[in-house]
Design an enzyme around this catalytic site. Sequence first.
Site, PDB file in Angstrom:
ATOM      1  N   LYS A  77       0.824  -1.220   0.000  1.00  0.00           N
ATOM      2  CA  LYS A  77       0.000   0.000   0.000  1.00  0.00           C
ATOM      3  C   LYS A  77       0.856   1.266   0.000  1.00  0.00           C
ATOM      4  O   LYS A  77       0.592   2.193  -0.765  1.00  0.00           O
ATOM      5  CB  LYS A  77      -0.935  -0.036   1.215  1.00  0.00           C
ATOM      6  N   THR A  79       3.906   1.542  -1.011  1.00  0.00           N
ATOM      7  CA  THR A  79       4.609   1.592  -2.291  1.00  0.00           C
ATOM      8  C   THR A  79       3.720   2.199  -3.368  1.00  0.00           C
ATOM      9  O   THR A  79       4.159   3.053  -4.155  1.00  0.00           O
ATOM     10  CB  THR A  79       5.050   0.173  -2.703  1.00  0.00           C
ATOM     11  N   ARG A 100       2.660   8.614   6.908  1.00  0.00           N
ATOM     12  CA  ARG A 100       2.973   8.397   8.325  1.00  0.00           C
ATOM     13  C   ARG A 100       4.458   8.113   8.529  1.00  0.00           C
ATOM     14  O   ARG A 100       5.147   7.642   7.634  1.00  0.00           O
ATOM     15  CB  ARG A 100       2.168   7.215   8.873  1.00  0.00           C
ATOM     16  N   LYS A 111       6.903  -6.236  10.637  1.00  0.00           N
ATOM     17  CA  LYS A 111       6.125  -5.636   9.553  1.00  0.00           C
ATOM     18  C   LYS A 111       6.994  -4.913   8.528  1.00  0.00           C
ATOM     19  O   LYS A 111       6.722  -4.921   7.347  1.00  0.00           O
ATOM     20  CB  LYS A 111       5.109  -4.649  10.144  1.00  0.00           C
ATOM     21  N   ALA A 279      -3.023   1.717  13.018  1.00  0.00           N
ATOM     22  CA  ALA A 279      -4.440   1.718  12.649  1.00  0.00           C
ATOM     23  C   ALA A 279      -5.228   0.613  13.332  1.00  0.00           C
ATOM     24  O   ALA A 279      -6.453   0.683  13.391  1.00  0.00           O
ATOM     25  CB  ALA A 279      -4.596   1.595  11.145  1.00  0.00           C
ATOM     26  N   PHE A 307      -3.364  -0.170   7.199  1.00  0.00           N
ATOM     27  CA  PHE A 307      -4.043  -1.446   6.983  1.00  0.00           C
ATOM     28  C   PHE A 307      -5.179  -1.316   5.968  1.00  0.00           C
ATOM     29  O   PHE A 307      -5.091  -0.529   5.033  1.00  0.00           O
ATOM     30  CB  PHE A 307      -4.500  -2.038   8.312  1.00  0.00           C
ATOM     31  N   PHE A 387       2.697  -8.434  -9.233  1.00  0.00           N
ATOM     32  CA  PHE A 387       3.847  -9.267  -8.898  1.00  0.00           C
ATOM     33  C   PHE A 387       4.184 -10.140 -10.106  1.00  0.00           C
ATOM     34  O   PHE A 387       3.302 -10.466 -10.918  1.00  0.00           O
ATOM     35  CB  PHE A 387       3.551 -10.148  -7.685  1.00  0.00           C
ATOM     36  N   TRP A 415       6.666  -0.586  -8.125  1.00  0.00           N
ATOM     37  CA  TRP A 415       7.821  -1.150  -7.428  1.00  0.00           C
ATOM     38  C   TRP A 415       9.001  -1.249  -8.389  1.00  0.00           C
ATOM     39  O   TRP A 415      10.123  -0.903  -8.049  1.00  0.00           O
ATOM     40  CB  TRP A 415       7.482  -2.530  -6.862  1.00  0.00           C
TER      41      TRP A 415
END
Length: 562
Positions: A77, A79, A100, A111, A279, A307, A387, A415
């Site tokens: 997210k 990224t 954030r 994480k 979150a 999230f 991906f 990415w």
Amino acid sequence: MNIHTTVKSDIEIAQESVVKPIVEIAAKVGLTEEDLELYGKNKAKLTYETMETLATKPDGKVVLVTAINPTPAGEGKSTVAVGLADAFNQIGVKAMAALREPSLGPTMGIKGGATGGGYAQVLPMEEINLHFTGDIHAITTANNALAAFLDNHLHQGNELNIDPRRIVWKRALDLNDRALRQVIVGLGGPMQGVPREDGFDITVASEIMAVLCLADSLADLKSRLARMIVAYNYDKQPVTCGDLGVEGALTLLLKDALKPNLVQTIEHTPVLVHGGPFANIAHGCNSMVATKTARKLADYVVTEAGFGADLGAEKFLNIKARMAQIDPDAVVIVATIRALKMHGGQSKADLKQENVEALRKGLKNLKKHIETVQAFGLPAVVGINRFVTDTKAEIELLEQWCQQEGVEVSLTEVWEKGGKGGVDLAQKVVQTINQSPSRFKSLYELSQSLEEKMNVIVQQVYGGKGVEFSAKALKQLKEFDQHGWSDLPVCMAKTQYSLSDDQAKIGRPQDFTIHIRELIPKIGAGFIVALTGDVMTMPGLPKKPAACAMDVDDQGRAKGLF
């Protein structure tokens, strides 16, 4: 594409990237060196004078980036949010991001950081993911200073008649440390203080983090700090930070932390990185001052909530947007085929194998998040974070499904390609905003009861039947109503892995009830936290923390940081 055996790590890409002087980045949005407080060459804070000057400028559009419920497969997210901001600039739209700050807890735990990945990253990556400009350390210090003042008040005679059994203010540490969840302080005799039970929260769960992120000025920050409840007296009446008379000292400790931090992406897009409440146990959004300042500086602002849409986006829309008077223009829902297949029942070990049926089943999770965004009156765009293992059949199914649902969809490759990999997404977001104007509305009115608000969230956002309260929570509902707190919004503390409060229930569970075990008044922040299931406010470390792979070379360059 996102996975290949020979690709460079995120930190290798970041360290090979050119970081321009932050003064040059500021100039892109009309700021001069006089508007900045420099923290070295590559990062800076905006001054209060600058923010006051910007207040009269028109507002840009706000695009919120959210996601499906996260899985161990990863969604990317942050990224996509970074790549989208770069992509806006690629198509000639003046844009910046407001994101954030990462906590050291998940950085050192499991994480990861919060600066994006691949060629869609915020720089300087290693500094942001470690100590940055010291904002979170300042919050930790302010939190623990208040705890020290509180214990000193008990030791010095307890003029406020505080009941040591009913102290609710905990100490804080910005690391995952399960051993500190419950502690005893004040042992060692009369000179060492008053013995009592205590505990630690992770700093990003501290109310001071929420207060900092929702305050719009130093005066507002001080007022909010004063309202924070620290304990109850023997008459069961709340005792606040203001009653202790230390809100001024805490504001002094936080006076620089309230200023947003300016940094840049690999493609030199300006980014404000500021504030980082979780979150799942807090409200999950970057600071109000950063978002409001960014939309004065840019035509489009990309911001992110933690999230999935059931947590961060719900809180952004019901809490932050209401307080900040921000009407978002569109929402991007990030999804990966890998994660959707996990929501459809495929194991993590088999994700490289094509499984159209598992993907089809997993789409139920995406559908619920789309419905949630639309319930707020906002147009949604699905961003597929591609991906290399995604097959043609899987991609076609997801794209066709979105088209059948009447939702715009874009296959992104930020990415691997940076902003160029998100140009289609940026174009579709602009098109969606122009063709489907926002009709944003909160899902509940503040005049509704706390119980009604929680039921609205559970039924309309999670898709559950309703709420079940513990005996303690039922008692608290009555007490909070007596104290006049029922008109506050609700911040649900819930697992991020499921729409329910049971993380094992993936996909789109049906006919479930959310169990509220306890309510916590965060009067300074301006909301009531509802603890559900077994969610913790101090996480623990995994068996092999990410920190085990981290090191530093002789030149001081970080290694193993993602």
